[in-house]
Structure formats: structure tokens, C-alpha cells
Design an enzyme around this catalytic site. Structure first.
Site, PDB file in Angstrom:
ATOM      1  N   LYS A 201      -8.735 -21.074  12.775  1.00 22.59           N
ATOM      2  CA  LYS A 201      -7.677 -20.931  11.645  1.00 22.59           C
ATOM      3  C   LYS A 201      -8.061 -19.585  11.035  1.00 22.59           C
ATOM      4  CE  LYS A 201      -6.905 -25.422   9.703  1.00 22.59           C
ATOM      5  NZ  LYS A 201      -7.395 -26.235  10.721  1.00 22.59           N
TER       6      LYS A 201
ATOM      7  N   ASP B 158      -4.839 -22.003  15.343  1.00 29.89           N
ATOM      8  CA  ASP B 158      -4.007 -23.220  14.498  1.00 29.89           C
ATOM      9  C   ASP B 158      -3.016 -22.467  13.699  1.00 29.89           C
ATOM     10  OD1 ASP B 158      -5.704 -25.102  15.207  1.00 29.89           O
ATOM     11  OD2 ASP B 158      -6.864 -25.454  13.714  1.00 29.89           O
ATOM     12  N   MET B 159      -1.987 -23.236  13.071  1.00 30.22           N
ATOM     13  CA  MET B 159      -1.019 -22.710  12.301  1.00 30.22           C
ATOM     14  C   MET B 159      -1.005 -23.451  10.857  1.00 30.22           C
ATOM     15  SD  MET B 159       1.152 -20.306  12.272  1.00 30.22           S
ATOM     16  CE  MET B 159       2.360 -20.037  13.719  1.00 30.22           C
TER      17      MET B 159
ATOM     18  N   GLN C 251       5.162 -25.618  14.250  1.00 31.70           N
ATOM     19  CA  GLN C 251       5.336 -27.014  13.573  1.00 31.70           C
ATOM     20  C   GLN C 251       6.977 -27.285  13.587  1.00 31.70           C
ATOM     21  OE1 GLN C 251       3.885 -24.316  10.862  1.00 31.70           O
ATOM     22  NE2 GLN C 251       1.855 -25.535  10.272  1.00 31.70           N
TER      23      GLN C 251
ATOM     24  N   ARG D 248       0.979 -25.059  21.085  1.00 30.62           N
ATOM     25  CA  ARG D 248       0.678 -26.427  20.933  1.00 30.62           C
ATOM     26  C   ARG D 248       1.617 -26.589  19.803  1.00 30.62           C
ATOM     27  NH1 ARG D 248      -4.028 -26.786  16.983  1.00 30.62           N
ATOM     28  NH2 ARG D 248      -5.387 -26.478  18.802  1.00 30.62           N
TER      29      ARG D 248
ATOM     30  N   LYS E  29       3.993 -31.389  14.452  1.00 31.82           N
ATOM     31  CA  LYS E  29       5.029 -31.795  13.322  1.00 31.82           C
ATOM     32  C   LYS E  29       4.789 -30.994  12.181  1.00 31.82           C
ATOM     33  CE  LYS E  29       6.031 -36.467  14.350  1.00 31.82           C
ATOM     34  NZ  LYS E  29       5.918 -38.149  13.792  1.00 31.82           N
ATOM     35  N   GLY E  30       3.547 -30.582  11.759  1.00 33.03           N
ATOM     36  CA  GLY E  30       3.201 -29.788  10.716  1.00 33.03           C
ATOM     37  C   GLY E  30       2.450 -30.562   9.582  1.00 33.03           C
ATOM     38  N   ALA E  31       1.405 -29.930   9.050  1.00 35.06           N
ATOM     39  CA  ALA E  31       0.537 -30.684   8.138  1.00 35.06           C
ATOM     40  C   ALA E  31       0.560 -30.407   6.666  1.00 35.06           C
ATOM     41  CB  ALA E  31      -0.989 -30.854   8.530  1.00 35.06           C
TER      42      ALA E  31
ATOM     43  N   ARG F  53      -6.350 -34.378   4.382  1.00 38.78           N
ATOM     44  CA  ARG F  53      -5.093 -34.301   5.072  1.00 38.78           C
ATOM     45  C   ARG F  53      -4.996 -35.497   6.026  1.00 38.78           C
ATOM     46  NH1 ARG F  53      -5.855 -28.715   5.096  1.00 38.78           N
ATOM     47  NH2 ARG F  53      -6.572 -28.785   7.268  1.00 38.78           N
ATOM     48  N   ARG F  54      -6.103 -35.953   6.513  1.00 35.08           N
ATOM     49  CA  ARG F  54      -5.884 -37.000   7.635  1.00 35.08           C
ATOM     50  C   ARG F  54      -5.654 -38.407   6.886  1.00 35.08           C
ATOM     51  NH1 ARG F  54      -6.319 -33.133  10.217  1.00 35.08           N
ATOM     52  NH2 ARG F  54      -4.072 -33.431   9.953  1.00 35.08           N
TER      53      ARG F  54
HETATM   54  C1  LIG Z   1      -4.448 -31.655  18.366  1.00 33.53           C
HETATM   55  C2  LIG Z   1      -3.621 -31.538  16.859  1.00 33.53           C
HETATM   56  C3  LIG Z   1      -3.797 -30.219  16.299  1.00 33.53           C
HETATM   57  C4  LIG Z   1      -3.209 -29.940  15.048  1.00 33.53           C
HETATM   58  N1  LIG Z   1      -3.030 -28.528  14.820  1.00 33.53           N
HETATM   59  C5  LIG Z   1      -2.188 -28.509  13.721  1.00 33.53           C
HETATM   60  C6  LIG Z   1      -2.117 -27.139  13.181  1.00 33.53           C
HETATM   61  O1  LIG Z   1      -2.264 -26.134  13.578  1.00 33.53           O
HETATM   62  N2  LIG Z   1      -1.053 -26.953  11.861  1.00 33.53           N
HETATM   63  C7  LIG Z   1      -0.634 -28.027  11.560  1.00 33.53           C
HETATM   64  O2  LIG Z   1       0.060 -27.948  10.518  1.00 33.53           O
HETATM   65  N3  LIG Z   1      -0.812 -29.310  11.790  1.00 33.53           N
HETATM   66  C8  LIG Z   1      -1.724 -29.595  13.133  1.00 33.53           C
HETATM   67  N4  LIG Z   1      -1.667 -30.736  13.368  1.00 33.53           N
HETATM   68  C9  LIG Z   1      -1.295 -32.078  12.440  1.00 33.53           C
HETATM   69  C10 LIG Z   1       0.001 -32.372  12.748  1.00 33.53           C
HETATM   70  O3  LIG Z   1       1.064 -31.443  12.266  1.00 33.53           O
HETATM   71  C11 LIG Z   1       0.382 -33.855  12.045  1.00 33.53           C
HETATM   72  O4  LIG Z   1       0.287 -33.634  10.663  1.00 33.53           O
HETATM   73  C12 LIG Z   1      -0.597 -34.843  12.574  1.00 33.53           C
HETATM   74  O5  LIG Z   1      -0.607 -34.903  14.063  1.00 33.53           O
HETATM   75  C13 LIG Z   1       0.252 -36.171  12.310  1.00 33.53           C
HETATM   76  O6  LIG Z   1       1.483 -36.355  12.896  1.00 33.53           O
HETATM   77  P1  LIG Z   1       1.969 -37.120  14.226  1.00 33.53           P
HETATM   78  O7  LIG Z   1       2.938 -36.585  15.138  1.00 33.53           O
HETATM   79  O8  LIG Z   1       0.508 -37.731  14.705  1.00 33.53           O
HETATM   80  O9  LIG Z   1       2.741 -38.110  13.686  1.00 33.53           O
HETATM   81  P2  LIG Z   1       2.855 -38.920  12.237  1.00 33.53           P
HETATM   82  O10 LIG Z   1       4.351 -39.056  11.583  1.00 33.53           O
HETATM   83  O11 LIG Z   1       2.005 -39.019  11.329  1.00 33.53           O
HETATM   84  O12 LIG Z   1       2.812 -40.606  12.885  1.00 33.53           O
HETATM   85  C14 LIG Z   1       3.921 -41.106  14.026  1.00 33.53           C
HETATM   86  C15 LIG Z   1       3.312 -42.326  14.238  1.00 33.53           C
HETATM   87  O13 LIG Z   1       1.995 -42.121  14.987  1.00 33.53           O
HETATM   88  C16 LIG Z   1       1.420 -43.150  15.109  1.00 33.53           C
HETATM   89  N5  LIG Z   1      -0.080 -42.771  14.267  1.00 33.53           N
HETATM   90  C17 LIG Z   1      -0.455 -41.611  13.599  1.00 33.53           C
HETATM   91  N6  LIG Z   1      -1.411 -41.715  13.038  1.00 33.53           N
HETATM   92  C18 LIG Z   1      -2.116 -42.663  13.341  1.00 33.53           C
HETATM   93  C19 LIG Z   1      -3.475 -43.360  13.104  1.00 33.53           C
HETATM   94  N7  LIG Z   1      -4.209 -42.927  12.487  1.00 33.53           N
HETATM   95  N8  LIG Z   1      -3.532 -44.623  13.686  1.00 33.53           N
HETATM   96  C20 LIG Z   1      -2.489 -45.218  14.621  1.00 33.53           C
HETATM   97  N9  LIG Z   1      -1.467 -44.733  14.575  1.00 33.53           N
HETATM   98  C21 LIG Z   1      -1.153 -43.478  14.517  1.00 33.53           C
HETATM   99  C22 LIG Z   1       2.001 -44.287  14.298  1.00 33.53           C
HETATM  100  O14 LIG Z   1       2.551 -45.094  15.091  1.00 33.53           O
HETATM  101  C23 LIG Z   1       2.915 -43.589  13.318  1.00 33.53           C
HETATM  102  O15 LIG Z   1       4.147 -44.041  12.819  1.00 33.53           O
HETATM  103  C24 LIG Z   1      -2.528 -31.041  14.655  1.00 33.53           C
HETATM  104  C25 LIG Z   1      -2.463 -32.335  15.311  1.00 33.53           C
HETATM  105  C26 LIG Z   1      -2.941 -32.423  16.357  1.00 33.53           C
HETATM  106  C27 LIG Z   1      -3.105 -33.818  17.127  1.00 33.53           C
END
Ligand SMILES: Cc1cc2nc3c(=O)[nH]c(=O)nc-3n(C[C@H](O)[C@H](O)[C@H](O)COP(=O)(O)OP(=O)(O)OC[C@H]3O[C@@H](n4cnc5c(N)ncnc54)[C@H](O)[C@@H]3O)c2cc1C
Length: 315
Positions: A107, A141-142, A170, A191, A194-196, A295-296
Site C-alpha cells: 500500500k 494495492d489500490m 476497482q 488485479r 470490486k473495491g473496499a 474491513r473484512r
Molecule cells: C486478493 C485480494 C486483494 C484485494 N485488494 C484490494 C485492493 O487493493 N483495494 C481494494 O479496494 N480492495 C481490495 N480487495 C477487496 C475487494 O475490493 C472486496 O472488498 C472484497 O474482495 C469483497 O468483494 P468480493 O468480490 O469478494 O465480493 P462480495 O460482494 O463481498 O461477496 C460476493 C459473494 O462472495 C461470497 N463471499 C464473500 N465473502 C465471503 C466469506 N467470507 N465467506 C463465504 N463467502 C463469501 C458470497 O457468496 C458473497 O455473496 C482485495 C480482495 C482480494 C480478494
């Protein structure tokens, strides 16, 4: 951080708002139950913890990206300490013969972006140079949308010396389809997630289905291009669509990868790897785990409710 995205779950907004609350932070950081929850999502606090989790994942057929936690640094000494932590980690990964399977996620805010863009570039350059020497690479990371342009500028600079340096786009940002078009060139590691962060509607899609639709549009652009796309999501629907589109575009498993977070859908990570997909697990470690954990929890209100109940009942 800016206003909350419209249409987002109220529990998520509440947890994201609590990230900056000192009383909540003290409660979470000192409660015994935190340790178990933290351990589920974070490798541990030390370099050795990070290396031992990396070993475990690599032995299970997975690749790794390691994130030393410590974002939003506003002091030079903290930025330098974060750089040193990455250098120490690279030495240990190399010594354990793990560097070819484990890259670094960095980051820029952890290495001084908020202080001065040129400081972040200089610090990131030190990490990229050491990573190259040790046989691995870095992905930037973004963070929130106010940093996107600066991060992409730094990426362009770093790629001149270390072309394998990757970045994150994102799909919740309205600009991202254009960014994907600009960055889908040969050798470009992107990478897609969706964005966090909580973003305002002027820059980000507010509805989850719009974010998902844009993810698919962006995935198509990246797969049609000649770069190396890394699809970071746990979403089963998106994973199916990406796998189908990758096949349609004639991509071999070594021509793209899936990425998921440590502790999230671990069975799915192993299932995809067994099918022959390249799967990389994002492994955070370090003492600054609080913001990451929150955030998680915000992403999965079911986890948060369980955690908060345990927190209160054990006191
Ligand atoms: C490797 C990695 C790197 C990342 N880097 C960045 C970054 O640099 N910047 C940034 O802004 N964000 C980052 N993120 C976070 C990302 O933007 C999302 O906030 C996060 O991944 C949640 O989105 P999702 O695509 O998993 O879908 P979500 O919309 O959160 O979930 C969609 C579906 O996935 C399944 N799911 C999700 N979580 C769970 C769980 N805990 N247990 C079981 N099923 C689940 C469910 O079916 C859910 O309905 C990163 C994520 C990953 C995986």
C-alpha cells in the site's frame, strides 16, 4: 474517507464508521476473543508468522501475496519501518525458497504517499529492487479514489525499471473500464477487485449489481488484452463467469489467476487449485491489523454480528 456509497448495507457503514472510533478500537484490540478472529484473517504479527503461513499455503498448491499491514502512514519513520519490514520478509522468503511462489502487496500510503508522492516512489523503488533481486515482484494495492491517479503515476514510473510491478483496479469506480483499457497491454499485471472503501456516488457505482456488471465488463477487457489479469473476488458467480470468459479467450491457467483473501473461502481456494487454476492467497500480517480486520468484518455482516456478540459476552 469520503461519504458512504449509496445502497450499501447499514451494518457495513456502521462498522466502517467505527474504524476511527478510539473506544471501539481499544475494545477490539484488547478483547481475548479478538485473537481467534484476527488469526482467521491475519497470518500473525511477525515475519516468521508470515513465512510459516506462506509455507503452509504453498504446500497446499497455492501462490501467495504478502501484505505488511500499516496503511495511512503520516510519519517518515513509520514509512521507513514498513520498507524495512518488507526487506526482512524478502530475505526470509528467499532463504526458505518461497520467493518464486510469494509476491508482495504494497500500500503506497504505508510508505509515505500521504506525505509526498516522490517519497512513496522512492520507498516503493527500494522494495521493487529487492523483490527483483530475490526473484519475486510487487503489486501496488489500490486505496480510496483520491489516490488512484497518484498510484497509477507511481506504477508507470516503477514499471520503467521493474516491468513486472502490478496494480489494482476497482470495479466500483466509474473510471475503471477506461483504466482497464489503458492497462491491458503486454506484461501488465492488473488485479481486478470490486473495491473496499466507502466512496461517494460521483465516482463510484452505488448498487452491488452495477459493481458486478462493471466487474464483468472490466474482466472482458483485461482478458481480451495481452496483459496478465488477476481476478480478486470470492463471488461464486463472478468466478464462474471469469473462468468461462478466460476459456473463451483461449487463456491457459498460467495466463491469468484468481486471488482470494486469507481465511475467506479457503475450501474454494483449494478446489480451484485442484482444478488446475492458478490461485493466489492474499496474506496480511503485522501488528497494525485493526483497520484490515474491521474491513473484512464490514464485508460480511454475519461475521461481524458473531464477533460483536462474542466480544460483549466474554467481558
Ligand atoms: C486478493 C485480494 C486483494 C484485494 N485488494 C484490494 C485492493 O487493493 N483495494 C481494494 O479496494 N480492495 C481490495 N480487495 C477487496 C475487494 O475490493 C472486496 O472488498 C472484497 O474482495 C469483497 O468483494 P468480493 O468480490 O469478494 O465480493 P462480495 O460482494 O463481498 O461477496 C460476493 C459473494 O462472495 C461470497 N463471499 C464473500 N465473502 C465471503 C466469506 N467470507 N465467506 C463465504 N463467502 C463469501 C458470497 O457468496 C458473497 O455473496 C482485495 C480482495 C482480494 C480478494
Amino acid at each position: 474517507m469520503a461519504d458512504t456509497v449509496t445502497g450499501v448495507d447499514p451494518v457495513r457503514s456502521l462498522i466502517l464508521a467505527a474504524v476511527d472510533n478510539r473506544a471501539v478500537k481499544r475494545l477490539v484490540a484488547t478483547a481475548p476473543v479478538s485473537r481467534d478472529v484476527v488469526r482467521r484473517f491475519v497470518a500473525g504479527e511477525s515475519t516468521e508468522d508470515a513465512v510459516s503461513v506462506t509455507r503452509e499455503l504453498v504446500d497446499a498448491g497455492l501462490a501467495v501475496s504478502l501484505d505488511h499491514l500499516g496503511e495511512d502512514t503520516t510519519q517518515h519513520e513509520h514509512a521507513e519501518a514498513n520498507v524495512r519490514a518488507y526487506l526482512e520478509l524478502l530475505d526470509r522468503l528467499h532463504a526458505e525458497d518461497l520467493a518464486s511462489r510469494a509476491e508482495l502487496s504494497v500500500k503506497l500510503s504505508a510508505v509515505g504517499q500521504a506525505l509526498d508522492e516522490s517519497l512513496a516512489l522512492a520507498n516503493a523503488s527500494v522494495i521493487c529492487a529487492a523483490a527483483k533481486e530475490r526473484g519475486t515482484a510487487v503489486t501496488l494495492d489500490m486505496e480510496d479514489h483520491t489516490t488512484t491517479d497518484s498510484t497509477l503515476r507511481i506504477l508507470a514510473q516503477l514499471r520503467q525499471s521493474w516491468p513486472s510491478t502490478g496494480a489494482v483496479l476497482q470495479s466500483y469506480l466509474r473510471r475503471t473500464l477506461d483504466d482497464c483499457r489503458a492497462l491491458a497491454f503486454d506484461g501488465s499485471r492488473i488485479r481486478l477487485c470490486k473495491g473496499a472503501y466507502a466512496e461517494p456516488p460521483e465516482v463510484a457505482f452505488g448498487e452491488a449489481h452495477e459493481v458486478d456488471l462493471n466487474y464483468v465488463r472490466c474482466a472482458n477487457v483485461l482478458l481480451a488484452g495481452s496483459g496478465y489479469p488477476m481476478f480478486a473476488t470470492h463471488d461464486p458467480r463472478l468466478i464462474d463467469i471469469v473462468a468461462e470468459r478466460a476459456h473463451w479467450y483461449g487463456r491457459k491457467p498460467e495466463g491469468y489467476e484468481f486471488q482470494m483473501l486469507y481465511g475467506v473461502r479457503p475450501d474454494e481456494q483449494r478446489r480451484l487449485a485442484r482444478l488446475g487454476e492458478t490461485v493466489r492467497v492474499y496474506v496480511p500480517y503485522g501488528t497494525e491489523w485493526y483497520g484490515y480486520l474491521m474491513r473484512r468484518l464490514a464485508e460480511r455482516p454475519a461475521n461481524a454480528t458473531f464477533f460483536l456478540r462474542a466480544l460483549v459476552s466474554r467481558r
